[in-house]
Design a protein around this motif. Structure first.
Motif, PDB file in Angstrom:
ATOM      1  N   ALA A  66       0.981  -1.387   0.138  1.00 57.31           N
ATOM      2  CA  ALA A  66       0.033  -0.253  -0.101  1.00 57.31           C
ATOM      3  C   ALA A  66       0.640   1.743   0.069  1.00 57.31           C
ATOM      4  O   ALA A  66       0.488   2.153   0.443  1.00 57.31           O
ATOM      5  CB  ALA A  66      -0.956  -0.119   0.722  1.00 57.31           C
ATOM      6  N   ILE A  67       2.124   1.389  -0.851  1.00 59.22           N
ATOM      7  CA  ILE A  67       2.689   2.828  -0.567  1.00 59.22           C
ATOM      8  C   ILE A  67       1.734   3.976  -0.663  1.00 59.22           C
ATOM      9  O   ILE A  67       2.169   4.429  -0.292  1.00 59.22           O
ATOM     10  CB  ILE A  67       4.172   2.346  -1.919  1.00 59.22           C
ATOM     11  CG1 ILE A  67       5.300   3.373  -1.928  1.00 59.22           C
ATOM     12  CG2 ILE A  67       3.598   1.978  -3.493  1.00 59.22           C
ATOM     13  CD1 ILE A  67       6.023   2.537  -0.557  1.00 59.22           C
ATOM     14  N   GLU A  68       1.180   4.046  -1.928  1.00 59.56           N
ATOM     15  CA  GLU A  68       0.585   5.280  -2.375  1.00 59.56           C
ATOM     16  C   GLU A  68      -0.042   5.755  -0.564  1.00 59.56           C
ATOM     17  O   GLU A  68       0.317   6.665  -0.532  1.00 59.56           O
ATOM     18  CB  GLU A  68      -0.111   4.988  -3.493  1.00 59.56           C
ATOM     19  CG  GLU A  68       0.757   5.378  -5.121  1.00 59.56           C
ATOM     20  CD  GLU A  68      -0.013   5.411  -6.128  1.00 59.56           C
ATOM     21  OE1 GLU A  68      -0.764   6.126  -5.964  1.00 59.56           O
ATOM     22  OE2 GLU A  68       0.229   5.024  -7.104  1.00 59.56           O
ATOM     23  N   ALA A  69      -0.746   4.737  -0.818  1.00 62.13           N
ATOM     24  CA  ALA A  69      -1.587   5.122   0.658  1.00 62.13           C
ATOM     25  C   ALA A  69      -0.788   5.797   1.997  1.00 62.13           C
ATOM     26  O   ALA A  69      -0.953   6.162   2.551  1.00 62.13           O
ATOM     27  CB  ALA A  69      -2.434   3.761   0.819  1.00 62.13           C
ATOM     28  N   LEU A 107     -11.010   6.750  -4.307  1.00 64.13           N
ATOM     29  CA  LEU A 107     -10.991   8.384  -3.661  1.00 64.13           C
ATOM     30  C   LEU A 107      -9.578   8.922  -3.152  1.00 64.13           C
ATOM     31  O   LEU A 107     -10.136  10.622  -2.067  1.00 64.13           O
ATOM     32  CB  LEU A 107     -12.665   8.544  -2.205  1.00 64.13           C
ATOM     33  CG  LEU A 107     -13.644   7.396  -2.722  1.00 64.13           C
ATOM     34  CD1 LEU A 107     -13.960   7.177  -0.946  1.00 64.13           C
ATOM     35  CD2 LEU A 107     -13.926   7.915  -3.784  1.00 64.13           C
ATOM     36  N   GLY A 108      -8.713   8.851  -3.094  1.00 69.31           N
ATOM     37  CA  GLY A 108      -7.338   9.834  -2.128  1.00 69.31           C
ATOM     38  C   GLY A 108      -7.098  10.250  -2.865  1.00 69.31           C
ATOM     39  O   GLY A 108      -6.562  11.548  -2.604  1.00 69.31           O
ATOM     40  N   LEU A 166      -2.990  17.347  -8.364  1.00 68.56           N
ATOM     41  CA  LEU A 166      -1.269  17.645  -7.836  1.00 68.56           C
ATOM     42  C   LEU A 166      -1.056  16.893  -6.585  1.00 68.56           C
ATOM     43  O   LEU A 166       0.347  15.904  -6.184  1.00 68.56           O
ATOM     44  CB  LEU A 166      -1.479  19.050  -6.864  1.00 68.56           C
ATOM     45  CG  LEU A 166      -1.374  20.241  -8.116  1.00 68.56           C
ATOM     46  CD1 LEU A 166      -1.941  21.702  -7.734  1.00 68.56           C
ATOM     47  CD2 LEU A 166      -0.149  20.371  -9.502  1.00 68.56           C
ATOM     48  N   ALA A 167      -1.950  15.962  -5.653  1.00 67.59           N
ATOM     49  CA  ALA A 167      -2.019  14.975  -4.317  1.00 67.59           C
ATOM     50  C   ALA A 167      -1.314  13.752  -5.543  1.00 67.59           C
ATOM     51  O   ALA A 167      -0.153  13.174  -4.896  1.00 67.59           O
ATOM     52  CB  ALA A 167      -3.029  14.851  -3.449  1.00 67.59           C
ATOM     53  N   GLU A 168      -1.983  12.944  -6.278  1.00 73.26           N
ATOM     54  CA  GLU A 168      -1.284  11.916  -6.751  1.00 73.26           C
ATOM     55  C   GLU A 168       0.123  12.341  -7.332  1.00 73.26           C
ATOM     56  O   GLU A 168       0.785  11.189  -7.489  1.00 73.26           O
ATOM     57  CB  GLU A 168      -2.521  11.840  -8.207  1.00 73.26           C
ATOM     58  CG  GLU A 168      -2.366  10.189  -8.868  1.00 73.26           C
ATOM     59  CD  GLU A 168      -3.326  10.498 -10.299  1.00 73.26           C
ATOM     60  OE1 GLU A 168      -3.111   9.430 -10.595  1.00 73.26           O
ATOM     61  OE2 GLU A 168      -4.610  11.424 -10.566  1.00 73.26           O
ATOM     62  N   ASN A 169       0.087  13.399  -8.539  1.00 74.54           N
ATOM     63  CA  ASN A 169       1.445  13.699  -8.697  1.00 74.54           C
ATOM     64  C   ASN A 169       2.459  13.516  -7.436  1.00 74.54           C
ATOM     65  O   ASN A 169       2.805  12.888  -7.801  1.00 74.54           O
ATOM     66  CB  ASN A 169       1.833  15.221  -8.845  1.00 74.54           C
ATOM     67  CG  ASN A 169       0.363  15.131 -10.023  1.00 74.54           C
ATOM     68  OD1 ASN A 169       0.590  16.594 -10.974  1.00 74.54           O
ATOM     69  ND2 ASN A 169       0.431  14.574 -10.860  1.00 74.54           N
ATOM     70  N   ILE A 190       6.866   2.802   5.656  1.00 70.60           N
ATOM     71  CA  ILE A 190       6.850   1.898   4.709  1.00 70.60           C
ATOM     72  C   ILE A 190       7.264   0.222   4.801  1.00 70.60           C
ATOM     73  O   ILE A 190       8.110  -0.057   5.911  1.00 70.60           O
ATOM     74  CB  ILE A 190       8.386   2.378   3.498  1.00 70.60           C
ATOM     75  CG1 ILE A 190       7.859   3.845   3.478  1.00 70.60           C
ATOM     76  CG2 ILE A 190       8.512   2.068   2.515  1.00 70.60           C
ATOM     77  CD1 ILE A 190       7.007   4.462   2.966  1.00 70.60           C
ATOM     78  N   LYS A 191       6.685  -0.801   4.476  1.00 68.59           N
ATOM     79  CA  LYS A 191       6.143  -1.831   4.197  1.00 68.59           C
ATOM     80  C   LYS A 191       6.810  -2.480   3.128  1.00 68.59           C
ATOM     81  O   LYS A 191       6.439  -2.367   2.441  1.00 68.59           O
ATOM     82  CB  LYS A 191       5.712  -2.220   5.142  1.00 68.59           C
ATOM     83  CG  LYS A 191       4.972  -3.854   5.585  1.00 68.59           C
ATOM     84  CD  LYS A 191       4.720  -4.411   6.066  1.00 68.59           C
ATOM     85  CE  LYS A 191       4.599  -6.361   6.023  1.00 68.59           C
ATOM     86  NZ  LYS A 191       3.231  -6.570   7.164  1.00 68.59           N
TER      87      LYS A 191
END
Length: 344
Positions: free
Chosen positions: A52-55, A117-118, A266-269, A331-332
């Motif tokens: 779940a790196i992006e989360a 939704l993130g 912008l948050a996604e970027n 991070i895992k």
């Protein structure tokens, strides 16, 4: 074993036997495509990916504390997200799994919410991730609201990034920071500085005045309420409010086009770019530890090793080592495996 047997028949061009055992030959070949990537004689592939790196990254960047607590603990973000939205506990999920040997239905809602939704997605985004197959439009609409209520800091992160980007365009040379992210206009480029120190570049950024109004589409929700959508005009209309729209030039399929920039994008970027920076440093570490990189796919690393060399545990541990700029981030790396053929 089944994949290995199927690939053996495919290599022999034995379509008749292949279909006698597994059905349609083309469907079987499609299912085995990843397995066509294999290690050399005397070698294996070793692979692991980030969990779940992006989360995890957006939780750090936005300072969403309850999420950071989840990732520092059990890490079950789909269940934890459902708990936040639907007034449940982790014990509810554990009890359901114990009684039925299957996931609680709310986990599915938690998963699609996390995927959709993130980055300021709404009902439409949930539909793209398959929510419309098990939720009504009214349920999706309610879920969007409950997710945003449970993740107020992430939502604020969207708005703050957009405000900082606009402010930077209006005041060239001045640095506008949002936590670990900052923007600065230099020349005709809006630069976004990431936690790693790397910068993203938005070329020819522009602010355009627009007038915004929410108008009825003429459709009716499942709950009987009218459907409204956001409309933007270049001039004032009844009931509208004045706003400004941020955009930049970008390449799309060989064409140079102007594209809108908003908080969610912008948050996604910054989230995906920061996730990439974590992966890039991990690639160097695992290679230096004797794991020659074969490829990397999204958030996973694949190396080719001599049989008997290393271990999944060591490979994951090296990947999970944080660089200095992300020293305390949760991070895992997980899901590792060793084998002859690539798989997902």
């Amino acid at each position: 074993d089944e994949a290995e047997a199927a690939i053996g028949l495919i290599m022999l061009r034995d379509a008749e036997t292949l279909e006698a055992i597994w059905g349609n030959a083309l469907a079987v070949i499609t299912a085995c495509i990843r397995g066509f990537i294999s290690a050399a004689d005397g070698h294996d592939l070793i692979c692991a990916d980030y969990s779940a790196i992006e989360a995890r990254v957006i939780a750090v960047l936005a300072g969403e504390e309850w999420r950071l607590d989840v990732f520092a603990g059990h890490g079950k973000i789909y269940e934890a997200s459902a708990c936040q939205m639907f007034n449940m506990t982790m014990a509810d999920f554990e009890q359901h799994k114990k009684e039925t040997n299957s996931h609680h239905p709310a986990r599915k809602k938690g998963k699609v919410s996390e995927l959709a939704l993130g980055y300021q997605g709404g009902v439409g985004a949930m539909g793209k991730f398959g929510a419309d197959k098990f939720m009504t439009r009214a349920e999706m609409k309610t879920t969007v609201k409950t997710w945003r209520d449970a993740n107020r800091k992430i939502c604020q992160f969207w708005y703050d990034l957009e405000a900082a980007g606009k402010a930077a365009v209006n005041a060239p040379g001045v640095v506008y920071a949002v936590g670990l992210i900052s923007y600065q206009m230099r020349g005709d480029v809006l630069y976004c500085r990431l936690p790693s120190g790397r910068e993203l570049a938005y070329h020819e950024p522009r602010l355009t005045p627009v007038w915004v109004v929410w108008q009825s589409t003429g459709e009716i929700e499942d709950d009987g309420q009218p459907v409204f959508e956001r409309k933007e005009y270049k001039y004032p209309v009844d009931g509208s409010r004045e706003d400004s729209k941020l955009s930049c030039m970008t390449e799309d399929k060989g064409r140079w086009l102007r594209r809108s920039l908003y908080g969610g994008l912008l948050a996604e970027n910054v989230t995906q770019a920061t996730s990439r920076d974590l992966l890039a440093e991990a690639l160097l570490r695992v290679e230096a530890a004797g794991y020659p990189i074969t490829m990397h796919v999204h958030d996973e690393i694949v190396a080719e090793i001599r049989k008997g060399f290393g271990s999944v545990e060591q490979f994951e541990a090296i990947m999970a080592q944080n660089p200095i700029w992300a020293k305390d981030w949760p991070i895992k790396a997980a899901g590792g495996w060793i084998g002859l053929r690539y798989r997902k």
